[in-house]
Design an enzyme around this catalytic site. Sequence first.
Site, PDB file in Angstrom:
ATOM      1  N   CYS A  33      67.063  43.763 -33.206  1.00 30.12           N
ATOM      2  CA  CYS A  33      66.784  42.432 -33.833  1.00 30.12           C
ATOM      3  C   CYS A  33      68.228  41.959 -33.238  1.00 30.12           C
ATOM      4  O   CYS A  33      68.638  40.397 -32.295  1.00 30.12           O
ATOM      5  CB  CYS A  33      67.229  42.050 -35.185  1.00 30.12           C
ATOM      6  SG  CYS A  33      65.958  41.857 -36.214  1.00 30.12           S
ATOM      7  N   ASP A  35      70.889  41.610 -34.482  1.00 33.88           N
ATOM      8  CA  ASP A  35      72.046  41.543 -35.742  1.00 33.88           C
ATOM      9  C   ASP A  35      73.581  42.077 -35.974  1.00 33.88           C
ATOM     10  O   ASP A  35      72.565  43.290 -36.580  1.00 33.88           O
ATOM     11  CB  ASP A  35      71.379  40.857 -37.279  1.00 33.88           C
ATOM     12  CG  ASP A  35      69.966  40.196 -37.187  1.00 33.88           C
ATOM     13  OD1 ASP A  35      70.491  39.247 -36.456  1.00 33.88           O
ATOM     14  OD2 ASP A  35      68.998  39.971 -38.066  1.00 33.88           O
ATOM     15  N   CYS A  58      70.445  36.202 -36.723  1.00 36.35           N
ATOM     16  CA  CYS A  58      69.835  34.695 -36.878  1.00 36.35           C
ATOM     17  C   CYS A  58      70.357  33.823 -38.263  1.00 36.35           C
ATOM     18  O   CYS A  58      71.651  33.966 -38.615  1.00 36.35           O
ATOM     19  CB  CYS A  58      68.412  34.696 -36.837  1.00 36.35           C
ATOM     20  SG  CYS A  58      68.077  35.956 -38.437  1.00 36.35           S
ATOM     21  N   CYS A 102      67.674  41.512 -43.270  1.00 34.95           N
ATOM     22  CA  CYS A 102      69.054  40.136 -42.677  1.00 34.95           C
ATOM     23  C   CYS A 102      69.663  40.552 -44.375  1.00 34.95           C
ATOM     24  O   CYS A 102      71.269  40.369 -44.406  1.00 34.95           O
ATOM     25  CB  CYS A 102      68.679  39.249 -42.755  1.00 34.95           C
ATOM     26  SG  CYS A 102      68.199  38.617 -40.828  1.00 34.95           S
TER      27      CYS A 102
END
Length: 144
Positions: A33, A35, A58, A102
Amino acid sequence: MYSETVMDHFKNPRNVGEIENPDGVGEVGNPVCGDIMKIFLKIENNIITDAKFKTFGCGAAIASSSMATELVRGKTLEDAWQLSNKAVAEALDGLPPIKMHCSVLAEEGIHKAINDYRAKHGLVPWEETSPHSHEHGEDPVCQE
Protein backbone atom coordinates in the site's frame (compact mmCIF):
# COMPACT_ATOMS: atom_id res chain seq x y z
CA MET A 1 -17.60 4.04 2.53
CA TYR A 2 -16.20 5.61 5.72
CA SER A 3 -17.96 6.41 8.99
CA GLU A 4 -18.25 9.99 10.24
CA THR A 5 -15.71 9.13 12.95
CA VAL A 6 -13.16 7.94 10.39
CA MET A 7 -13.69 11.10 8.34
CA ASP A 8 -13.33 13.28 11.45
CA HIS A 9 -10.04 11.63 12.46
CA PHE A 10 -8.81 11.89 8.85
CA LYS A 11 -9.75 15.56 8.40
CA ASN A 12 -8.87 16.56 11.99
CA PRO A 13 -6.27 14.05 13.15
CA ARG A 14 -5.35 14.13 16.82
CA ASN A 15 -1.78 13.95 18.08
CA VAL A 16 0.01 14.55 14.77
CA GLY A 17 3.73 15.17 15.03
CA GLU A 18 6.81 13.95 16.84
CA ILE A 19 7.66 13.87 20.52
CA GLU A 20 11.05 15.35 21.29
CA ASN A 21 13.19 12.71 23.04
CA PRO A 22 10.50 10.01 22.93
CA ASP A 23 10.71 7.06 25.30
CA GLY A 24 9.54 4.67 22.61
CA VAL A 25 9.21 4.78 18.83
CA GLY A 26 7.51 2.26 16.60
CA GLU A 27 7.65 2.35 12.82
CA VAL A 28 5.59 0.00 10.69
CA GLY A 29 4.70 -0.10 7.04
CA ASN A 30 2.91 -2.00 4.35
CA PRO A 31 5.03 -2.07 1.18
CA VAL A 32 2.05 -3.04 -1.00
CA CYS A 33 0.00 0.00 0.00
CA GLY A 34 2.78 2.38 0.83
CA ASP A 35 1.21 3.10 4.25
CA ILE A 36 3.91 4.01 6.77
CA MET A 37 3.20 4.83 10.42
CA LYS A 38 5.59 6.12 13.03
CA ILE A 39 4.30 6.19 16.61
CA PHE A 40 6.05 8.17 19.38
CA LEU A 41 5.41 7.55 23.09
CA LYS A 42 6.30 9.49 26.24
CA ILE A 43 6.16 7.22 29.28
CA GLU A 44 6.36 8.15 32.96
CA ASN A 45 5.96 5.64 35.79
CA ASN A 46 4.67 2.97 33.39
CA ILE A 47 1.94 5.32 32.07
CA ILE A 48 1.77 6.66 28.51
CA THR A 49 1.59 10.40 29.12
CA ASP A 50 1.80 11.42 25.48
CA ALA A 51 1.43 9.71 22.12
CA LYS A 52 1.95 11.23 18.69
CA PHE A 53 2.20 9.92 15.15
CA LYS A 54 3.39 10.65 11.67
CA THR A 55 1.65 8.66 8.97
CA PHE A 56 2.08 8.56 5.23
CA GLY A 57 -0.88 6.79 3.73
CA CYS A 58 -4.56 6.71 2.98
CA GLY A 59 -7.34 8.29 5.03
CA ALA A 60 -7.98 5.06 6.94
CA ALA A 61 -4.29 4.83 7.91
CA ILE A 62 -4.30 8.41 9.21
CA ALA A 63 -7.58 7.88 11.09
CA SER A 64 -6.30 4.60 12.59
CA SER A 65 -3.10 6.29 13.80
CA SER A 66 -5.06 9.18 15.26
CA MET A 67 -7.51 6.92 17.10
CA ALA A 68 -4.79 4.54 18.36
CA THR A 69 -2.84 7.41 19.94
CA GLU A 70 -6.03 8.68 21.58
CA LEU A 71 -6.82 5.22 22.97
CA VAL A 72 -3.41 4.62 24.59
CA ARG A 73 -2.90 8.03 26.23
CA GLY A 74 -3.17 7.72 30.00
CA LYS A 75 -2.97 3.93 29.93
CA THR A 76 -0.40 1.68 31.55
CA LEU A 77 1.96 -0.09 29.18
CA GLU A 78 0.19 -3.37 29.95
CA ASP A 79 -3.23 -1.91 29.08
CA ALA A 80 -1.88 -0.19 25.95
CA TRP A 81 -0.35 -3.49 24.81
CA GLN A 82 -3.85 -5.00 24.87
CA LEU A 83 -5.09 -2.50 22.27
CA SER A 84 -6.20 -4.58 19.31
CA ASN A 85 -6.76 -3.60 15.72
CA LYS A 86 -10.42 -4.54 16.24
CA ALA A 87 -10.66 -2.05 19.12
CA VAL A 88 -9.19 0.68 16.90
CA ALA A 89 -11.64 -0.15 14.11
CA GLU A 90 -14.59 -0.27 16.54
CA ALA A 91 -13.61 3.10 18.04
CA LEU A 92 -13.69 4.48 14.49
CA ASP A 93 -17.22 3.08 14.06
CA GLY A 94 -15.89 0.52 11.63
CA LEU A 95 -13.54 0.30 8.68
CA PRO A 96 -14.29 -1.29 5.32
CA PRO A 97 -12.82 -4.81 5.12
CA ILE A 98 -10.36 -3.63 2.47
CA LYS A 99 -9.00 -1.09 5.00
CA MET A 100 -8.74 -3.26 8.14
CA HIS A 101 -4.99 -3.58 7.52
CA CYS A 102 -4.71 0.08 8.56
CA SER A 103 -5.94 -0.74 12.07
CA VAL A 104 -3.47 -3.67 12.15
CA LEU A 105 -0.63 -1.25 11.37
CA ALA A 106 -1.77 1.02 14.23
CA GLU A 107 -1.78 -1.90 16.68
CA GLU A 108 1.64 -3.02 15.52
CA GLY A 109 3.02 0.53 15.70
CA ILE A 110 1.94 0.84 19.34
CA HIS A 111 3.48 -2.57 20.09
CA LYS A 112 6.78 -1.65 18.45
CA ALA A 113 6.92 1.65 20.36
CA ILE A 114 6.28 -0.16 23.67
CA ASN A 115 8.94 -2.76 22.86
CA ASP A 116 11.37 0.00 21.87
CA TYR A 117 10.85 1.51 25.33
CA ARG A 118 11.31 -1.89 26.97
CA ALA A 119 14.54 -2.56 25.02
CA LYS A 120 15.93 0.86 26.00
CA HIS A 121 15.35 -0.09 29.65
CA GLY A 122 16.93 -3.54 29.41
CA LEU A 123 13.58 -5.34 29.54
CA VAL A 124 12.61 -8.33 27.41
CA PRO A 125 10.31 -7.33 24.54
CA TRP A 126 6.75 -8.58 24.76
CA GLU A 127 5.62 -11.06 22.13
CA GLU A 128 2.71 -10.55 19.78
CA THR A 129 -0.19 -12.73 20.83
CA SER A 130 -2.91 -11.89 18.32
CA PRO A 131 -2.42 -13.36 14.85
CA HIS A 132 -3.49 -11.11 12.02
CA SER A 133 -5.37 -12.19 8.96
CA HIS A 134 -2.62 -11.20 6.53
CA GLU A 135 1.06 -10.64 6.05
CA HIS A 136 1.78 -7.08 5.01
CA GLY A 137 3.56 -7.95 1.80
CA GLU A 138 0.86 -10.35 0.65
CA ASP A 139 -2.35 -8.34 1.05
CA PRO A 140 -4.02 -8.62 -2.39
CA VAL A 141 -6.79 -6.15 -1.54
CA CYS A 142 -4.54 -3.43 -0.21
CA GLN A 143 -5.53 -0.66 -2.56
CA GLU A 144 -6.98 2.83 -2.34
